[in-house]
Design a protein around this motif. Structure first.
Motif, PDB file in Angstrom:
ATOM      1  N   SER A 107      86.799  63.283  92.585  1.00  0.00           N
ATOM      2  CA  SER A 107      87.842  64.244  92.242  1.00  0.00           C
ATOM      3  C   SER A 107      88.576  64.770  93.472  1.00  0.00           C
ATOM      4  O   SER A 107      89.673  65.302  93.341  1.00  0.00           O
ATOM      5  CB  SER A 107      87.262  65.398  91.428  1.00  0.00           C
ATOM      6  OG  SER A 107      86.228  66.026  92.140  1.00  0.00           O
TER       7      SER A 107
ATOM      8  N   ASP B 161      81.897  64.455  87.017  1.00  0.00           N
ATOM      9  CA  ASP B 161      82.704  65.336  86.178  1.00  0.00           C
ATOM     10  C   ASP B 161      82.117  65.341  84.770  1.00  0.00           C
ATOM     11  O   ASP B 161      81.714  64.304  84.247  1.00  0.00           O
ATOM     12  CB  ASP B 161      84.156  64.858  86.136  1.00  0.00           C
ATOM     13  CG  ASP B 161      84.839  64.985  87.489  1.00  0.00           C
ATOM     14  OD1 ASP B 161      84.369  65.776  88.326  1.00  0.00           O
ATOM     15  OD2 ASP B 161      85.842  64.297  87.707  1.00  0.00           O
TER      16      ASP B 161
ATOM     17  N   LYS C  28      81.567  70.275  86.549  1.00  0.00           N
ATOM     18  CA  LYS C  28      80.727  69.207  87.093  1.00  0.00           C
ATOM     19  C   LYS C  28      79.347  69.317  86.466  1.00  0.00           C
ATOM     20  O   LYS C  28      78.960  70.376  85.967  1.00  0.00           O
ATOM     21  CB  LYS C  28      80.583  69.347  88.611  1.00  0.00           C
ATOM     22  CG  LYS C  28      81.890  69.323  89.374  1.00  0.00           C
ATOM     23  CD  LYS C  28      82.325  67.920  89.576  1.00  0.00           C
ATOM     24  CE  LYS C  28      83.463  67.818  90.575  1.00  0.00           C
ATOM     25  NZ  LYS C  28      83.850  66.444  90.761  1.00  0.00           N
TER      26      LYS C  28
END
Length: 178
Positions: free
Chosen positions: A68, A54, A32
């Motif tokens: 995510s 991300d 991340k």
């Protein structure tokens, strides 16, 4: 005092982009990034947009449109927030601009194409990300106000106004007090 779980971050600076990279260790391991991108306003003020998502090593960019759902949201959110004082320490005098990638009219149009909620009037997914940040600010406003100044973007007035907890804003501007 309660220990707040955060991930260790690695700082990367390129031109006017400051990134804090970290590994999210939830159901999978994901990289991340919290990214502060410098830009100049129409009035000449330099500020930094806070982005998060991300990380793509090939493009060295972040994707902030996906969720995510890695099972470690609280630790990830705490990690993002933990970069704010670090950023201000290394970049004194510059404000941080925060707006969710889901706050634009274009987001709502695209959401309606694939959304299963079938929202009749207002899109329920729109402004979801900024609501997470403003919820945190509202909850901790008294303590945060000792170190930071907050302004919220008032859509009707089309300008930033003094932040009032519980009001709805589509963007927040944060300054570190001197």
């Amino acid at each position: 005092m309660n220990k707040i779980d955060i991930y260790e971050t690695n700082l990367s600076i390129e031109s006017t982009i400051v990134q804090y990279l970290f590994e999210s260790n939830g159901e999978k391991k994901l990289i991340k990034a919290v990214q502060y991108s410098g830009f100049k306003t129409q009035t000449g003020l330099i500020m930094y947009n806070l982005g998060f998502g991300d990380y793509d090593f090939e493009t060295k960019s972040i994707s902030d449109n996906e969720s995510s759902n890695n099972g470690d949201m609280r630790t990830v959110f705490n990690t993002v927030l933990n970069t704010v004082p670090k950023f201000f320490q290394d970049n004194p005098g510059f404000p941080i601009y925060v707006q969710g990638s889901d706050s634009s009219d274009l987001f709502e149009e695209e959401c309606r194409i694939s959304c299963f909620k079938n929202c009749d009037e207002a899109c329920k997914n729109r402004n979801r990300r900024i609501r997470i940040y403003t919820y945190f600010v509202n909850k901790h406003f008294a303590a945060l106000s000792k170190e930071y100044l907050f302004f919220g973007y008032d859509e009707q007035k089309e300008t930033f106004v003094e932040y009032v907890p519980q009001n709805n804003y589509i963007a927040v501007l944060v300054y570190k007090k001197k």
